[in-house]
Design a protein around this motif. Structure first.
Motif, mmCIF file in Angstrom:
data_model
loop_
_atom_site.group_PDB
_atom_site.id
_atom_site.type_symbol
_atom_site.label_atom_id
_atom_site.label_comp_id
_atom_site.label_asym_id
_atom_site.label_seq_id
_atom_site.Cartn_x
_atom_site.Cartn_y
_atom_site.Cartn_z
ATOM 1 N N GLU A 47 8.203 -3.944 19.641
ATOM 2 C CA GLU A 47 6.914 -4.303 19.064
ATOM 3 C C GLU A 47 5.830 -4.023 20.093
ATOM 4 O O GLU A 47 5.904 -4.518 21.211
ATOM 5 C CB GLU A 47 6.911 -5.772 18.660
ATOM 6 N N GLN A 48 4.855 -3.244 19.686
ATOM 7 C CA GLN A 48 3.851 -2.807 20.641
ATOM 8 C C GLN A 48 2.471 -3.372 20.372
ATOM 9 O O GLN A 48 1.525 -3.027 21.059
ATOM 10 C CB GLN A 48 3.793 -1.281 20.653
ATOM 11 N N ALA A 49 2.337 -4.234 19.385
ATOM 12 C CA ALA A 49 1.010 -4.751 19.067
ATOM 13 C C ALA A 49 1.069 -6.257 18.829
ATOM 14 O O ALA A 49 1.881 -6.727 18.053
ATOM 15 C CB ALA A 49 0.462 -4.060 17.814
ATOM 16 N N ALA A 100 -7.601 -2.930 16.547
ATOM 17 C CA ALA A 100 -7.562 -3.461 15.186
ATOM 18 C C ALA A 100 -6.802 -2.514 14.263
ATOM 19 O O ALA A 100 -5.988 -2.950 13.452
ATOM 20 C CB ALA A 100 -8.974 -3.693 14.673
ATOM 21 N N ASN A 101 -7.051 -1.207 14.372
ATOM 22 C CA ASN A 101 -6.351 -0.245 13.531
ATOM 23 C C ASN A 101 -4.863 -0.213 13.869
ATOM 24 O O ASN A 101 -4.023 -0.114 12.990
ATOM 25 C CB ASN A 101 -6.971 1.144 13.679
ATOM 26 N N ARG A 102 -4.549 -0.309 15.137
ATOM 27 C CA ARG A 102 -3.155 -0.327 15.569
ATOM 28 C C ARG A 102 -2.433 -1.545 14.990
ATOM 29 O O ARG A 102 -1.290 -1.455 14.541
ATOM 30 C CB ARG A 102 -3.088 -0.329 17.087
ATOM 31 N N GLU A 114 -1.805 -0.993 11.241
ATOM 32 C CA GLU A 114 -0.685 -0.067 11.038
ATOM 33 C C GLU A 114 0.646 -0.773 11.310
ATOM 34 O O GLU A 114 1.643 -0.547 10.622
ATOM 35 C CB GLU A 114 -0.828 1.171 11.928
ATOM 36 N N TYR A 115 0.654 -1.602 12.327
ATOM 37 C CA TYR A 115 1.840 -2.382 12.672
ATOM 38 C C TYR A 115 2.229 -3.287 11.502
ATOM 39 O O TYR A 115 3.377 -3.321 11.074
ATOM 40 C CB TYR A 115 1.545 -3.181 13.942
ATOM 41 N N SER A 125 3.808 -1.580 8.557
ATOM 42 C CA SER A 125 5.166 -1.060 8.743
ATOM 43 C C SER A 125 6.244 -2.046 8.298
ATOM 44 O O SER A 125 7.405 -1.664 8.130
ATOM 45 C CB SER A 125 5.393 -0.699 10.211
ATOM 46 N N GLN A 126 5.872 -3.292 8.107
ATOM 47 C CA GLN A 126 6.856 -4.340 7.842
ATOM 48 C C GLN A 126 7.766 -4.052 6.641
ATOM 49 O O GLN A 126 8.992 -4.185 6.772
ATOM 50 C CB GLN A 126 6.153 -5.681 7.684
ATOM 51 N N PRO A 127 7.269 -3.662 5.472
ATOM 52 C CA PRO A 127 8.183 -3.399 4.356
ATOM 53 C C PRO A 127 9.211 -2.305 4.669
ATOM 54 O O PRO A 127 10.386 -2.434 4.307
ATOM 55 C CB PRO A 127 7.254 -2.968 3.213
#
Length: 174
Positions: free
Chosen positions: A137-139, A2-4, A7-8, A11-13
Motif C-alpha cells: 500500500e503506497q497511499a 489527492a488523485n493518488r 486511484e488507490y 482499486s479496492q474492488p
C-alpha cells in the motif's frame, strides 16, 4: 496526493476480486496448518489496522471454524490457553516491531504469519507464511489493506472449515 489516494481507493474492488479468485492457493498455508493442528483455540495477533481487521473478522472465524477465537494487540499478548492453540500474526506492512516481538515471545506456539508483502521481515522469521493479497500500500490510510485483511481471514476460515469437515459443501457454496 489527492488523485493518488482516489486511484488507490478505486482499486479496492479489483483487489478484492483478485483475492477471491485466487483464494484456494492464497489460503492453502493456513488450511494445511489448521487441518494439521486441529486447534481448540485461535489467537489473532496484530496491531493498528491489522488488529482492527482481526477484531472485525473474529466472530465469523469463531462461527465457521467452531473454535474459540481471541484477538490481542501484539504488545499485549497474554498466556496462550487450550491444548492446541494456533496463533495468527497479521501485519499488512510486514515489519511491525510489536508483531515481531510477539512472534519472538510465542515462538514455541504453532503459528502462521499473514502479511501484505510477500518478502518482508515477518515472513523471513515465520515458520508458516501467506500473503493477504493486497500488495504494497503506497497511499495514506490502509483502506484496501483493511478490507483485504478481513476478506483474507474470512476466506481462511471458509476454506479451512470445508477442508476440516466443519461445514458441508452446500453450506460452503452458499
Amino acid at each position: 496526493m489527492a488523485n493518488r489516494m482516489y486511484e488507490y481507493w478505486k482499486s479496492q474492488p479489483d483487489v478484492l476480486k483478485r483475492i477471491l479468485d485466487t483464494r484456494k492457493e492464497q489460503v492453502q498455508p493456513f488450511v494445511e496448518l489448521f487441518c494439521a493442528c486441529q486447534p481448540d483455540r485461535l489467537y489473532l495477533v496484530g496491531s493498528g489496522t491489522s488488529l482492527n481487521a482481526q477484531r472485525a473478522a473474529a466472530p465469523y472465524l469463531e462461527q465457521i471454524l467452531n473454535v474459540d477465537v481471541r484477538t490481542a494487540a501484539s504488545s499485549r499478548v497474554g498466556a496462550l490457553r487450550g491444548q492446541r492453540p494456533l496463533v495468527v500474526f497479521l501485519s499488512q506492512g510486514g515489519s511491525s516491531t510489536n508483531t515481531l516481538s510477539a512472534m519472538e515471545r510465542l515462538q514455541k506456539a504453532q503459528s502462521i504469519c499473514i502479511t501484505g508483502e510477500e518478502h518482508c521481515e515477518i515472513q523471513r522469521r515465520a515458520a508458516h507464511h501467506m500473503t493477504i493479497g493486497c500488495g504494497e500500500e503506497q497511499a495514506g490510510p490502509k483502506t484496501v489493506g483493511y478490507t483485504s485483511s478481513v476478506m483474507c481471514l474470512y476466506l481462511c476460515a471458509l476454506e479451512a472449515a470445508l477442508a476440516a469437515g466443519r461445514i458441508s459443501r452446500p453450506f460452503y457454496q452458499e
